[in-house]
Enzyme design. Structure first.
Site, PDB file in Angstrom:
ATOM      1  N   GLU A 161      -1.263   6.688   9.097  1.00  0.00           N
ATOM      2  CA  GLU A 161      -2.415   5.771   9.228  1.00  0.00           C
ATOM      3  C   GLU A 161      -2.328   5.202  10.628  1.00  0.00           C
ATOM      4  OE1 GLU A 161      -4.814   5.229   7.202  1.00  0.00           O
ATOM      5  OE2 GLU A 161      -4.090   5.905   5.252  1.00  0.00           O
TER       6      GLU A 161
ATOM      7  N   SER B  34       0.692   2.886  15.596  1.00  0.00           N
ATOM      8  CA  SER B  34      -0.129   3.404  16.696  1.00  0.00           C
ATOM      9  C   SER B  34      -0.107   4.939  16.730  1.00  0.00           C
ATOM     10  CB  SER B  34       0.394   2.844  18.015  1.00  0.00           C
ATOM     11  OG  SER B  34       1.740   3.221  18.166  1.00  0.00           O
TER      12      SER B  34
ATOM     13  N   LYS C 275      11.256   0.501   6.744  1.00  0.00           N
ATOM     14  CA  LYS C 275      11.536   0.023   8.102  1.00  0.00           C
ATOM     15  C   LYS C 275      10.371  -0.871   8.493  1.00  0.00           C
ATOM     16  CE  LYS C 275      11.095   0.224  12.057  1.00  0.00           C
ATOM     17  NZ  LYS C 275      10.567  -0.943  12.765  1.00  0.00           N
ATOM     18  N   PRO C 276      10.543  -2.206   8.391  1.00  0.00           N
ATOM     19  CA  PRO C 276       9.426  -3.090   8.742  1.00  0.00           C
ATOM     20  C   PRO C 276       9.299  -3.244  10.254  1.00  0.00           C
ATOM     21  CG  PRO C 276      11.327  -4.412   8.116  1.00  0.00           C
ATOM     22  CD  PRO C 276      11.750  -2.958   8.003  1.00  0.00           C
ATOM     23  N   ALA C 277       8.160  -3.775  10.688  1.00  0.00           N
ATOM     24  CA  ALA C 277       7.958  -4.005  12.122  1.00  0.00           C
ATOM     25  C   ALA C 277       8.896  -5.107  12.598  1.00  0.00           C
ATOM     26  CB  ALA C 277       6.505  -4.386  12.375  1.00  0.00           C
ATOM     27  N   LYS C 278       9.437  -4.912  13.776  1.00  0.00           N
ATOM     28  CA  LYS C 278      10.407  -5.862  14.337  1.00  0.00           C
ATOM     29  C   LYS C 278       9.784  -7.249  14.576  1.00  0.00           C
ATOM     30  CE  LYS C 278      11.620  -5.393  18.692  1.00  0.00           C
ATOM     31  NZ  LYS C 278      12.138  -4.808  19.931  1.00  0.00           N
TER      32      LYS C 278
ATOM     33  N   SER D 254     -11.976  -2.678   2.864  1.00  0.00           N
ATOM     34  CA  SER D 254     -10.684  -2.320   2.262  1.00  0.00           C
ATOM     35  C   SER D 254     -10.547  -2.834   0.838  1.00  0.00           C
ATOM     36  CB  SER D 254      -9.542  -2.891   3.101  1.00  0.00           C
ATOM     37  OG  SER D 254      -9.583  -2.338   4.375  1.00  0.00           O
TER      38      SER D 254
ATOM     39  N   ARG E 111     -11.780 -10.373  12.232  1.00  0.00           N
ATOM     40  CA  ARG E 111     -10.779 -10.486  11.169  1.00  0.00           C
ATOM     41  C   ARG E 111      -9.417 -10.178  11.766  1.00  0.00           C
ATOM     42  NH1 ARG E 111      -9.107  -7.331   6.314  1.00  0.00           N
ATOM     43  NH2 ARG E 111      -9.777  -5.489   7.395  1.00  0.00           N
TER      44      ARG E 111
ATOM     45  N   CYS F 212      -6.775  -2.158  12.490  1.00  0.00           N
ATOM     46  CA  CYS F 212      -7.138  -0.769  12.815  1.00  0.00           C
ATOM     47  C   CYS F 212      -8.611  -0.515  12.515  1.00  0.00           C
ATOM     48  CB  CYS F 212      -6.261   0.182  12.021  1.00  0.00           C
ATOM     49  SG  CYS F 212      -6.279  -0.203  10.273  1.00  0.00           S
TER      50      CYS F 212
ATOM     51  N   ARG G  77       0.833  -1.209   0.000  1.00  0.00           N
ATOM     52  CA  ARG G  77       0.000   0.000   0.000  1.00  0.00           C
ATOM     53  C   ARG G  77       0.867   1.259   0.000  1.00  0.00           C
ATOM     54  NH1 ARG G  77      -5.000   0.142   4.237  1.00  0.00           N
ATOM     55  NH2 ARG G  77      -3.705   1.361   5.614  1.00  0.00           N
TER      56      ARG G  77
ATOM     57  N   GLU H 275      -8.328   1.433  21.877  1.00  0.00           N
ATOM     58  CA  GLU H 275      -8.296   0.452  20.787  1.00  0.00           C
ATOM     59  C   GLU H 275      -7.992  -0.910  21.408  1.00  0.00           C
ATOM     60  OE1 GLU H 275      -5.014   0.982  18.017  1.00  0.00           O
ATOM     61  OE2 GLU H 275      -6.347   0.417  16.379  1.00  0.00           O
TER      62      GLU H 275
HETATM   63  P1  NAD Z   1       3.592   0.681  16.460  1.00  0.00           P
HETATM   64  O1  NAD Z   1       3.273   2.124  16.424  1.00  0.00           O
HETATM   65  O2  NAD Z   1       4.107   0.108  17.731  1.00  0.00           O
HETATM   66  O3  NAD Z   1       4.682   0.327  15.363  1.00  0.00           O
HETATM   67  C1  NAD Z   1       4.492   0.599  13.986  1.00  0.00           C
HETATM   68  C2  NAD Z   1       5.842   0.702  13.330  1.00  0.00           C
HETATM   69  O4  NAD Z   1       6.526   1.820  13.872  1.00  0.00           O
HETATM   70  C3  NAD Z   1       6.765  -0.484  13.567  1.00  0.00           C
HETATM   71  O5  NAD Z   1       7.565  -0.682  12.417  1.00  0.00           O
HETATM   72  C4  NAD Z   1       7.612  -0.021  14.720  1.00  0.00           C
HETATM   73  O6  NAD Z   1       8.878  -0.660  14.777  1.00  0.00           O
HETATM   74  C5  NAD Z   1       7.777   1.435  14.352  1.00  0.00           C
HETATM   75  N1  NAD Z   1       8.122   2.310  15.483  1.00  0.00           N
HETATM   76  C6  NAD Z   1       7.843   2.166  16.797  1.00  0.00           C
HETATM   77  N2  NAD Z   1       8.370   3.201  17.500  1.00  0.00           N
HETATM   78  C7  NAD Z   1       8.972   4.006  16.592  1.00  0.00           C
HETATM   79  C8  NAD Z   1       9.696   5.229  16.685  1.00  0.00           C
HETATM   80  N3  NAD Z   1       9.891   5.843  17.848  1.00  0.00           N
HETATM   81  N4  NAD Z   1      10.182   5.758  15.549  1.00  0.00           N
HETATM   82  C9  NAD Z   1       9.978   5.161  14.362  1.00  0.00           C
HETATM   83  N5  NAD Z   1       9.309   4.015  14.201  1.00  0.00           N
HETATM   84  C10 NAD Z   1       8.803   3.454  15.310  1.00  0.00           C
HETATM   85  O7  NAD Z   1       2.280  -0.047  15.948  1.00  0.00           O
HETATM   86  P2  NAD Z   1       2.051  -1.606  15.772  1.00  0.00           P
HETATM   87  O8  NAD Z   1       1.834  -2.176  17.132  1.00  0.00           O
HETATM   88  O9  NAD Z   1       3.093  -2.215  14.902  1.00  0.00           O
HETATM   89  O10 NAD Z   1       0.699  -1.628  14.924  1.00  0.00           O
HETATM   90  C11 NAD Z   1      -0.531  -1.545  15.520  1.00  0.00           C
HETATM   91  C12 NAD Z   1      -1.109  -0.155  15.369  1.00  0.00           C
HETATM   92  O11 NAD Z   1      -1.132   0.197  13.997  1.00  0.00           O
HETATM   93  C13 NAD Z   1      -2.545  -0.059  15.836  1.00  0.00           C
HETATM   94  O12 NAD Z   1      -2.742   1.124  16.554  1.00  0.00           O
HETATM   95  C14 NAD Z   1      -3.333  -0.034  14.541  1.00  0.00           C
HETATM   96  O13 NAD Z   1      -4.574   0.575  14.637  1.00  0.00           O
HETATM   97  C15 NAD Z   1      -2.402   0.704  13.646  1.00  0.00           C
HETATM   98  N6  NAD Z   1      -2.708   0.414  12.243  1.00  0.00           N
HETATM   99  C16 NAD Z   1      -3.306   1.387  11.504  1.00  0.00           C
HETATM  100  C17 NAD Z   1      -3.645   1.142  10.182  1.00  0.00           C
HETATM  101  C18 NAD Z   1      -4.312   2.192   9.358  1.00  0.00           C
HETATM  102  O14 NAD Z   1      -4.339   2.036   8.149  1.00  0.00           O
HETATM  103  N7  NAD Z   1      -4.833   3.259   9.944  1.00  0.00           N
HETATM  104  C19 NAD Z   1      -3.361  -0.109   9.609  1.00  0.00           C
HETATM  105  C20 NAD Z   1      -2.753  -1.080  10.391  1.00  0.00           C
HETATM  106  C21 NAD Z   1      -2.423  -0.797  11.718  1.00  0.00           C
END
Ligand code: NAD
Length: 490
Positions: free
Chosen positions: A257, A236, A181-184, A448, A285, A291, A166, A388
């Site tokens: 997002e 988040s 930068k993917p999620a850890k 979506s 789901r 989100c 996306r 949430e």
């Molecule tokens: P998160 O905010 O903890 O992490 C998201 C990403 O940000 C990860 O890659 C993480 O490593 C990175 N990150 C964390 N701290 C950071 C920092 N200080 N600087 C830079 N990057 C940082 O969120 P999550 O737990 O991975 O995902 C869940 C959240 O994402 C929920 O709140 C959900 O609603 C939201 N989400 C939103 C959408 C949307 O389209 N609105 C879609 C999917 C998920």
């Protein structure tokens, strides 16, 4: 599927300037399978120096990628689409292994995620500015959309492939270079996707990936460097807010997002079976880790008893287990701390007058499983109403009339998805007028698609992804005003 063979295909190193390499400080981190708690892979962890090296590469590749024909970029994205579809089983298994979702849902995400590649491959060729005359000056005007420049793309763990495509597909289609930068918790799907896009023909430097055990080691040095021109973040709300603060120094373009707290409103004239099915899919789901998840189920008091009975039966019929196993619909939560969080939410709801109708506790044994849970009667001060949930807890609240429904639905800082179930066609526009949310599902729990402008209002974020709007996020508008040399003479 031979899991070990699949895992051995996935690169665990960083990809910078067209080369796979170890992190410069030799640091690593492990990726776990949340269903078994076993280690799936050990990843190279990028440092601050690696992050800057990735930005150097994205900056260096910028001019040549901007100057490729849209058709060339379109064809690379289209090849990427074909490869992802060919590798559907591999991508689906990777997502189930590292994130936990049921394999059937993971397959659905591969189709959905791949659609962004297809959509933006088409959009690349059909993306025009416009020309016009000034209303009164006799001059002409042109607007052109130019690539914004190197982009930092930060993705969450809950949809490891579709949140990647996306962002990456429109960024590349519009002519930008990217650092990902993917999620850890779930980097493997993204690593394999980058490998796939390189095979599809994305040149070195145009796509870079820096996985890291410290997210800020990637975001901070890159965002402080004026060569970066755009950040797109999904995650988040607190992290989004931090990034928006960092973006302020260089007036960086930013798309966010963020979190949601979706109401699912069931009116008395709704088709209740359809509503039960729609709310169930909107809630459950992705194990509730979406989100867009229905967070607050608001049911008119006249139909609350019947809806609740049917809803509890539907939730109890869902099979919980390892997402790779046949028939499983609800996999594990992504990590141990999410299980503790679910218990805290249930206990808090009970303390606020709630009754647990089904579920309510951890599933004993290995893995991060929590029972699908339905709660009624909690007050709107309970955390399940305010926060949430991000898990398989479905709280039901009741309302007396339409006015109260809209007030309760809007009583949140968030504004991403909302759902309304009613057989009255006029209700569609009344709901649209009343609800402060970026997305409204009407008699539908799944909204979506690559073709829709996805995004939220209020604390749910800024900007839209998907559709033509999703491509505009990766461009700057340049306006050109010119004397009209071809004035009409007659
Ligand atoms: P998160 O905010 O903890 O992490 C998201 C990403 O940000 C990860 O890659 C993480 O490593 C990175 N990150 C964390 N701290 C950071 C920092 N200080 N600087 C830079 N990057 C940082 O969120 P999550 O737990 O991975 O995902 C869940 C959240 O994402 C929920 O709140 C959900 O609603 C939201 N989400 C939103 C959408 C949307 O389209 N609105 C879609 C999917 C998920």
């Amino acid at each position: 599927m031979d899991i070990q063979q699949l895992l051995s295909k996935v690169e665990t190193r960083l990809f910078i300037d067209g080369e796979w390499r170890e992190g410069s400080e030799g640091e690593t981190y492990d990726v776990l399978n949340p269903a078994t708690e076993e280690v799936l892979a050990t990843m190279s962890s990028g440092s601050r120096d690696d992050s800057i090296a990735a930005l150097d590469a994205a900056h260096k590749a910028r001019a040549s990628w901007e100057n490729t024909d849209p058709r060339t970029r379109a064809e690379i994205l289209r090849t990427g689409y074909d490869l992802v579809k060919e590798r559907k089983e591999e991508f689906a298994h990777l997502m189930t292994l590292e994130m936990g979702k049921a394999l059937g849902e993971a397959r659905g995400e591969v189709d959905y995620g791949a659609d962004y590649l297809l959509w933006f491959s088409e959009e690349a060729n059909h993306f025009f500015g416009h020309t016009n005359r000034y209303p009164a000056k006799g001059n002409r005007m042109l607007t052109v959309h130019k690539p914004v420049g190197p982009c930092l793309l930060i993705t969450p763990w809950n949809f490891p492939l579709s949140m990647a495509t996306r962002k990456i597909a429109p960024a590349l289609a519009a002519g930008n270079t990217v650092i990902i930068k993917p999620a850890k918790l779930t980097p493997l799907t993204m690593q394999y996707f980058v490998q796939t896009m390189v095979e599809a023909g994305v040149p070195g430097g145009v796509i870079n990936i820096v996985s890291s055990r410290s997210a800020s080691d990637v975001s901070e040095p890159i965002m402080a460097d004026p060569r970066l021109r755009k950040v797109s973040f999904t995650g988040s709300t607190p992290v989004g807010s931090t990034l928006m603060g960092l973006a302020a120094d260089n007036i960086l373009r930013i798309s966010l997002e963020l979190g949601g707290n979706a109401p699912a409103i069931v009116f008395p004239d709704a088709d209740l079976d359809l509503a039960v099915e729609g709310v169930k899919s909107a809630k459950m789901r992705n194990i509730g880790e979406a989100c867009t998840a229905a967070n607050r189920i608001l049911v008119h008091e006249d139909v609350a008893e019947e809806f609740t009975r049917k809803f509890v039966a539907a939730i109890e019929a869902m099979k919980v287990g390892n997402g790779l196993d046949d028939g499983v619909e609800v996999g594990p939560l992504v990590e141990e701390k999410a299980v503790a969080h679910m218990q805290e939410l249930v206990d808090d709801a009970v303390a606020h007058g709630g009754t647990v109708l089904t579920g309510g506790k951890r599933v004993e044994g290995k893995g991060f499983f929590f029972e699908p849970t339905v709660i009624t009667g909690a007050s709107t001060d309970a955390k399940v109403f305010r926060e949430e949930i991000f898990g398989p807890i479905a709280p039901i609240f009741t309302f007396k009339d339409e006015k109260e429904a809209w007030e309760v639905a809007n009583d949140t800082e968030f504004g991403l998805a909302s759902y309304v179930f009613s057989e009255d066609p006029d209700m569609l526009f009344r709901a649209s007028d009343a609800l402060e949310f970026g997305i409204l599902g009407f008699n539908s729990g799944v909204v979506s698609d690559a073709s829709i402008p996805f995004g939220g209002v209020k604390a749910s974020g800024l900007g839209r992804e998907g559709s033509r709007e999703g491509m505009l996020e990766y461009t700057e508008v340049q306006f050109i005003g010119t004397r009209d040399p071809y004035q009409r003479v007659n």
